[in-house]
Design an enzyme around this catalytic site. Structure first.
Site, short mmCIF file in Angstrom:
data_model
loop_
_atom_site.label_atom_id
_atom_site.label_comp_id
_atom_site.label_asym_id
_atom_site.label_seq_id
_atom_site.Cartn_x
_atom_site.Cartn_y
_atom_site.Cartn_z
N ARG A 97 0.83 -1.21 0.00
CA ARG A 97 0.00 0.00 0.00
C ARG A 97 0.86 1.26 0.00
O ARG A 97 1.84 1.36 0.73
CB ARG A 97 -0.92 0.02 1.22
CG ARG A 97 -1.72 1.33 1.28
CD ARG A 97 -2.78 1.34 2.35
NE ARG A 97 -3.44 2.64 2.39
CZ ARG A 97 -4.46 2.93 3.16
NH1 ARG A 97 -4.95 2.01 3.96
NH2 ARG A 97 -5.01 4.12 3.14
N ARG A 102 -6.08 1.79 -3.21
CA ARG A 102 -5.16 1.09 -2.32
C ARG A 102 -5.25 -0.42 -2.56
O ARG A 102 -6.31 -0.94 -2.91
CB ARG A 102 -5.49 1.40 -0.87
CG ARG A 102 -6.79 0.83 -0.38
CD ARG A 102 -7.58 1.74 0.50
NE ARG A 102 -8.00 2.96 -0.12
CZ ARG A 102 -8.75 3.87 0.52
NH1 ARG A 102 -9.13 3.67 1.74
NH2 ARG A 102 -9.11 4.97 -0.08
N ASP A 115 -6.61 -1.91 2.66
CA ASP A 115 -6.93 -0.94 3.70
C ASP A 115 -7.50 -1.71 4.88
O ASP A 115 -8.47 -2.47 4.72
CB ASP A 115 -7.95 0.08 3.16
CG ASP A 115 -8.21 1.20 4.15
OD1 ASP A 115 -7.31 1.50 4.96
OD2 ASP A 115 -9.30 1.79 4.11
N ASP A 143 -8.91 -0.99 8.70
CA ASP A 143 -9.32 0.03 9.67
C ASP A 143 -9.86 -0.63 10.93
O ASP A 143 -10.75 -1.49 10.86
CB ASP A 143 -10.41 0.94 9.08
CG ASP A 143 -9.86 1.90 8.05
OD1 ASP A 143 -8.68 2.27 8.15
OD2 ASP A 143 -10.61 2.27 7.13
#
Length: 284
Positions: free
Chosen positions: A201, A210, A213, A215
């Site tokens: 990334r 990307r 990802d 989170d």
């Protein structure tokens, strides 16, 4: 929660700041309070449904004697971690290590370190819109699951979604996983960011394309704000591509700030907000 309690387990080991302590050894006494569920074991009178406290005592002794530590704080951390990894039914524990022969040149009865450690539940969102998207999502799931202090308990279906944030780019694949972990939030963030780096990334454009990802959405019901991390994720209420897979595995989860269930947040967003989920795809 039910408890199994062990008090005064004597272990002869070589923990200490001074070389003589590590060389000659001394007696330590260990107390352990294990938080677990005992109803089924009690109702069925079956040891396999409980935690064998004899085996727990043996494991404590093994960990305490296999490696010398300078501090009993370090011995306590190692012992607590190994107990939680070795006995899956134990949700959390309180561990006290007494050192009654500590080299203190004053009269005293005892000195001890007491710590509380346990498993935590976290929810992590995954997204990819570059390269082999399915492979990158799998790298994220497998990478977390491969960490010795993490277990991926469930992964939601994968959804095809349109981009969010106004940046023109390709379609995403998104999902969410529930993780059982002994890591605290920032070390867990370190793990997630290391997996993003492994996927190649590059953070060139905010909300841009990307490979992977990851989170951190929720960590138990903690509310955290640090220079590196905000939990719960500050923008998740505006992201149906996060809420939709999250509701597939935890619809009753309550947002600790708004105090509303995530299914309520999703329904409101679907009615009044910006919708990006297009279709379900196969699972990771």
């Amino acid at each position: 929660m039910d408890q199994i309690r062990i008090r005064g387990l004597r272990v002869y080991a070589g923990h200490g700041v001074f070389e003589e302590e590590r060389k000659l050894g001394q007696s330590f006494f260990v107390d352990a309070v294990l938080d677990t569920r005992l109803r089924e074991a009690g109702e069925k009178d079956d040891l396999k449904l409980s935690t064998d406290y004899g085996a727990v005592c043996e494991r404590i002794t093994q960990v305490m004697t296999e490696e010398n530590c300078r501090l009993i704080e370090a011995a306590a951390e190692r012992t607590a971690r190994e107990l939680l990894l070795s006995f899956p039914a134990v949700e959390s524990l309180e561990l006290t290590i007494h050192k009654p022969q500590a080299p203190i040149p004053l009269p005293f009865e005892d000195v001890a370190v007491c710590i509380r450690r346990g498993w935590h539940t976290a929810y992590v969102a995954l997204g990819s819109n570059l390269g082999d998207r399915e492979a990158f999502l799998k790298l994220g799931v497998d990478g977390v699951n491969a960490h010795p202090l993490c277990r991926v308990e469930e992964t939601a279906p994968v959804y095809a979604t349109t981009p969010y944030g106004g940046v023109e780019q390709g379609e995403f694949l998104n999902t969410v996983m529930r993780v059982r972990t002994l890591l605290e939030p920032e070390p867990l963030l370190d793990l997630l960011q290391s997996l993003e780096q492994k996927a190649g990334r590059e953070r060139k454009v905010h909300w841009g394309p990307r490979t992977l990802d990851l989170d951190l959405l929720f960590y138990e019901d903690r509310i955290l704000t640090t220079p590196r991390l905000i939990v719960p994720h500050p923008d998740m209420e505006n992201r149906d591509f996060v809420l939709k897979p999250l509701c597939d595995i935890a619809p009753g989860l309550v947002h600790p700030v708004s105090r509303r269930p995530v299914i309520t947040l999703l329904r409101k967003l679907e009615k009044d907000g910006e919708v990006h989920v297009e279709a379900g795809v196969k699972s990771v």
